[in-house]
Design a protein around this motif. Structure first.
Motif, PDB file in Angstrom:
ATOM      1  N   UNK A 175     -15.518   4.719 -13.984  1.00 56.42           N
ATOM      2  CA  UNK A 175     -14.740   4.931 -12.749  1.00 56.42           C
ATOM      3  C   UNK A 175     -14.203   5.796 -12.337  1.00 56.42           C
ATOM      4  N   UNK A 176     -14.285   6.106 -10.948  1.00 58.96           N
ATOM      5  CA  UNK A 176     -13.856   7.352 -10.209  1.00 58.96           C
ATOM      6  C   UNK A 176     -12.634   7.719 -10.988  1.00 58.96           C
ATOM      7  N   UNK A 180      -6.835   3.969 -12.526  1.00 63.85           N
ATOM      8  CA  UNK A 180      -6.795   3.152 -11.358  1.00 63.85           C
ATOM      9  C   UNK A 180      -5.644   3.792 -10.393  1.00 63.85           C
ATOM     10  N   UNK A 181      -5.152   4.987 -10.589  1.00 60.88           N
ATOM     11  CA  UNK A 181      -4.212   5.615  -9.982  1.00 60.88           C
ATOM     12  C   UNK A 181      -4.709   7.104  -9.593  1.00 60.88           C
ATOM     13  N   UNK A 289     -13.710  17.639  -6.321  1.00 56.65           N
ATOM     14  CA  UNK A 289     -13.536  16.183  -5.784  1.00 56.65           C
ATOM     15  C   UNK A 289     -11.936  15.696  -5.810  1.00 56.65           C
ATOM     16  N   UNK A 290     -11.398  16.308  -6.645  1.00 59.61           N
ATOM     17  CA  UNK A 290     -10.005  16.329  -6.881  1.00 59.61           C
ATOM     18  C   UNK A 290      -9.086  16.820  -5.504  1.00 59.61           C
ATOM     19  N   UNK A 291      -9.699  17.828  -5.249  1.00 60.62           N
ATOM     20  CA  UNK A 291      -9.276  18.579  -4.023  1.00 60.62           C
ATOM     21  C   UNK A 291      -9.327  17.927  -2.597  1.00 60.62           C
ATOM     22  N   UNK A 292     -10.258  17.093  -2.642  1.00 58.31           N
ATOM     23  CA  UNK A 292     -10.796  16.305  -1.360  1.00 58.31           C
ATOM     24  C   UNK A 292     -10.432  14.720  -1.406  1.00 58.31           C
ATOM     25  N   UNK A 293      -9.806  14.209  -2.672  1.00 54.51           N
ATOM     26  CA  UNK A 293      -9.398  12.893  -2.741  1.00 54.51           C
ATOM     27  C   UNK A 293      -7.858  12.957  -2.300  1.00 54.51           C
ATOM     28  N   UNK A 294      -7.615  11.938  -1.344  1.00 53.75           N
ATOM     29  CA  UNK A 294      -6.023  11.828  -0.898  1.00 53.75           C
ATOM     30  C   UNK A 294      -5.278  11.308  -2.034  1.00 53.75           C
ATOM     31  N   UNK A 331     -13.684   1.789   3.434  1.00 52.82           N
ATOM     32  CA  UNK A 331     -12.507   0.792   3.306  1.00 52.82           C
ATOM     33  C   UNK A 331     -12.094   0.652   1.768  1.00 52.82           C
ATOM     34  N   UNK A 332     -13.324   1.085   0.984  1.00 58.33           N
ATOM     35  CA  UNK A 332     -12.975   1.111  -0.422  1.00 58.33           C
ATOM     36  C   UNK A 332     -12.328   2.121  -0.986  1.00 58.33           C
ATOM     37  N   UNK A 333     -12.125   3.259   0.064  1.00 62.34           N
ATOM     38  CA  UNK A 333     -11.481   4.570  -0.695  1.00 62.34           C
ATOM     39  C   UNK A 333     -12.445   5.466  -0.514  1.00 62.34           C
TER      40      UNK A 333
END
Length: 363
Positions: A175-176, A180-181, A289-294, A331-333
């Motif tokens: 999982x990314x 889940x959070x 990726x963490x920097x780019x992820x809301x 839509x999935x994130x």
């Protein structure tokens, strides 16, 4: 015969180095293989005095190559992290810096045929199933290590090795965001648990009372911080579905702070029981990726590019590293498609490394 000879290349890949071996020359059984690698490196002594390790986690790494079983790939890359002092071998993670030398090594070993000018080598990272395309400089059909590309943490300049990492999301945990959070609170500290190229636990430096600009040596001396970090890492590993990670180098740990040297964000990366002197290639992808992820712990620390692919410059203990992330917001994130970096490699030595026959009797 008291020792078994094993052919090897000794190479620097990125900011790491170690032996590159042909998997066919090694025992299949992982327990026996671990003992062979311990003997090669000399794990069990802080100087690795009885082996070819360099007394640091970035110099006790091993690459094992073989023709790929994947129709897409040219070569399979099986990685092992050997401990400096503890006589342990971890086959779970991969290493992007050592991977920088896989393309050149595969050509040198005759596993991949070189072409005039440049040679593309498709690599399957066995440990995580990631796919990586490497572009190696091969003028006149020979690997070149000469060039003007510089990377932080390595003196001088060398030929570039361009790496494009694909299918890196969830390679270990599936999982990314394994919990889940985007943010979890563990021991009173907010963290982001993420699996992109390398499963990581990421926190803000100020959550530990740190600036995020400390040198690697300063952080290594701060054993109180390491004790807090390790306790948190163990709990995070369980939350990420990785079980008991007490003796595993994964998940890795990272710290974030606002940039202060013209980069996107300041980072520190841990291996995890020591501070990385620069930055891991896999860790760089996860941190970018963490920097780019809301909604992650990076929120508010950096000006996030509103384009794709996005170039993220990570400031680390030795300089900077640039990561180009191709992503999409759906839509999935948030979805990471691939990440690209440029590294360098150099062949240092070639020949045979010897293992006592009581460790392994040979093929």
């Amino acid at each position: 015969m008291t020792q078994i000879a094993i052919p090897y290349l000794f190479m620097r890949g990125g900011t790491s180095r170690g032996p590159y071996l042909n998997r066919a020359d090694l025992p299949e059984d992982l327990d026996t293989l671990a003992q062979v690698l311990i003997a090669i490196v000399g794990s069990g002594h802080p100087l690795n005095i009885d082996g070819i390790g360099g007394g640091a986690a970035v110099t006790t790494k091993v690459a094992m190559l073989s023709p790929s079983r994947d129709a897409w790939a040219d070569v399979d890359y099986f990685f092992a992290q050997v401990s400096v002092e503890d006589g342990l071998v971890d086959f779970k993670p991969t290493c992007g810096n050592i991977l920088s030398g896989v393309g050149p090594a595969a050509i040198e070993m005759g596993l991949v045929e070189a072409h005039e000018g440049q040679t593309s080598v498709n690599i399957r990272a066995v440990n995580t199933e990631a796919r990586v395309s490497a572009i190696v400089q091969t003028p006149k059909g020979n690997v070149s290590y000469e060039g003007d590309t510089e990377i932080a943490g390595v003196p001088g300049a060398s030929a570039p090795v361009a790496l494009q990492f694909m299918e890196t999301v969830g390679g270990v945990t599936g999982a990314f965001l394994p919990t889940g959070n985007p943010v979890d609170t563990i021991d009173g500290i907010d963290v982001t648990c993420m699996d992109v190229a390398m499963p990581m636990v990421i926190a803000r430096a100020d959550s530990f009372g740190l600036s995020g600009y400390e040198s690697a040596a300063e952080l290594d001396e701060n054993r109180e911080f390491f004790a807090r970090m390790e306790a948190l890492r163990l709990k995070a590993g369980a939350l990420m579905g990785m079980g008991d990670v007490t003796k595993s180098v994964t998940p890795k740990f990272g710290l974030l702070a606002p940039a202060r040297a013209g980069g996107t964000i300041a980072t520190r990366y841990f291996m995890p029981w020591n501070t990385h002197p620069s930055m891991a290639v896999t860790g760089a992808q996860c941190l970018a990726s963490c920097v780019l992820t809301p909604g992650t712990v990076a929120h508010g620390l950096a000006a996030v590019p509103n384009m794709t692919p996005a170039s993220i410059t990570l400031e680390h203990a030795s300089g900077t590293i640039d990561v180009v992330v191709d992503y999409a917001r759906t839509d999935k994130g948030f979805e990471v498609r691939s990440a690209g970096l440029v590294r360098t490699a150099r062949k240092i030595a070639a020949g045979e490394v010897f293992v006592p026959s009581h460790v392994w009797a040979g093929l």
